[in-house]
Scaffold this active site. Sequence first.
Site, PDB file in Angstrom:
ATOM      1  N   GLY A  48       0.835  -1.201   0.000  1.00 37.06           N
ATOM      2  CA  GLY A  48       0.000   0.000   0.000  1.00 37.06           C
ATOM      3  C   GLY A  48       0.865   1.244   0.000  1.00 37.06           C
ATOM      4  N   CYS A  49       0.368   2.309   0.564  1.00 39.55           N
ATOM      5  CA  CYS A  49       1.104   3.574   0.614  1.00 39.55           C
ATOM      6  C   CYS A  49       2.437   3.381   1.336  1.00 39.55           C
ATOM      7  CB  CYS A  49       0.269   4.622   1.337  1.00 39.55           C
ATOM      8  SG  CYS A  49       1.131   6.186   1.594  1.00 39.55           S
ATOM      9  N   PHE A  50       3.532   3.783   0.675  1.00 39.45           N
ATOM     10  CA  PHE A  50       4.839   3.567   1.306  1.00 39.45           C
ATOM     11  C   PHE A  50       5.062   4.431   2.533  1.00 39.45           C
ATOM     12  CE2 PHE A  50       6.608   5.804  -2.787  1.00 39.45           C
ATOM     13  CZ  PHE A  50       6.011   7.017  -2.434  1.00 39.45           C
ATOM     14  N   TRP A  51       4.291   5.476   2.707  1.00 37.19           N
ATOM     15  CA  TRP A  51       4.399   6.255   3.945  1.00 37.19           C
ATOM     16  C   TRP A  51       4.079   5.370   5.144  1.00 37.19           C
ATOM     17  CZ3 TRP A  51       0.916  10.996   2.346  1.00 37.19           C
ATOM     18  CH2 TRP A  51       1.572  11.743   1.347  1.00 37.19           C
ATOM     19  N   CYS A  52       3.063   4.497   4.983  1.00 41.16           N
ATOM     20  CA  CYS A  52       2.623   3.641   6.088  1.00 41.16           C
ATOM     21  C   CYS A  52       3.641   2.554   6.401  1.00 41.16           C
ATOM     22  CB  CYS A  52       1.283   2.996   5.746  1.00 41.16           C
ATOM     23  SG  CYS A  52      -0.091   4.163   5.529  1.00 41.16           S
TER      24      CYS A  52
END
Length: 215
Positions: A48-52
């Site tokens: 998913g979102c690489f920030w997470c």
Amino acid sequence: MKKYLLLGCLFALSLAACAQKKDKKVKVPADMEVKDTDSTAIATFGGGCFWCTEAQFQYLDGVLKVESGYMGGEVANPTYEQVCTGTTGHAEVIRVTYDPRKIDYPTLLQAFWVSHDPTTLNRQGNDVGTQYRSVIFYHNEAQLKDAEHYKKELAASGAYKDPIVTEIAKEGPFYKAENYHQDYYSQNGSQPYCYYVIRPKLDKFKKVFEKKLKP
């Protein structure tokens, strides 16, 4: 929480049995020069979102560096805007540099599956598109063997009611994401996405890996 504890127990038993998004000024070229050494190894995951995923893996003891980037696509040197269209074939990924003397690859696999929902195809929450797919990019045959083994173990465990859709693919060129994506949560923790999306995931992650976090 019960599901996460089940995942932890599953991996512990398996190990014992085996014994064993806009900065146009920065465009980083493909980096294929990072290699395993006697004291470091590389793993690449898309959840998913690489920030997470970046925010969660940074807390694991033995993880030396986490970089956000793109892998698995057909366009060289993609920008975030291009990847967001879902037409380049890339997934948002994290490249993890770790010390195998402190943390092994199966533990990283456990962290990967706990960090996101591996049963939703091309989607994590409100983030929708092939760039958010669940994927393990293996760097060698040992990683491939472990990824396939533990995916089967997890599927058989009953931890999820739906099938696991995690893709397992050979690594390709890694394109480091624009600078403003790096270390995003620690730099922007008060932003709404960080507070309402990343923080709850991170809190759960810390509970599961309480004994494996950095001092």
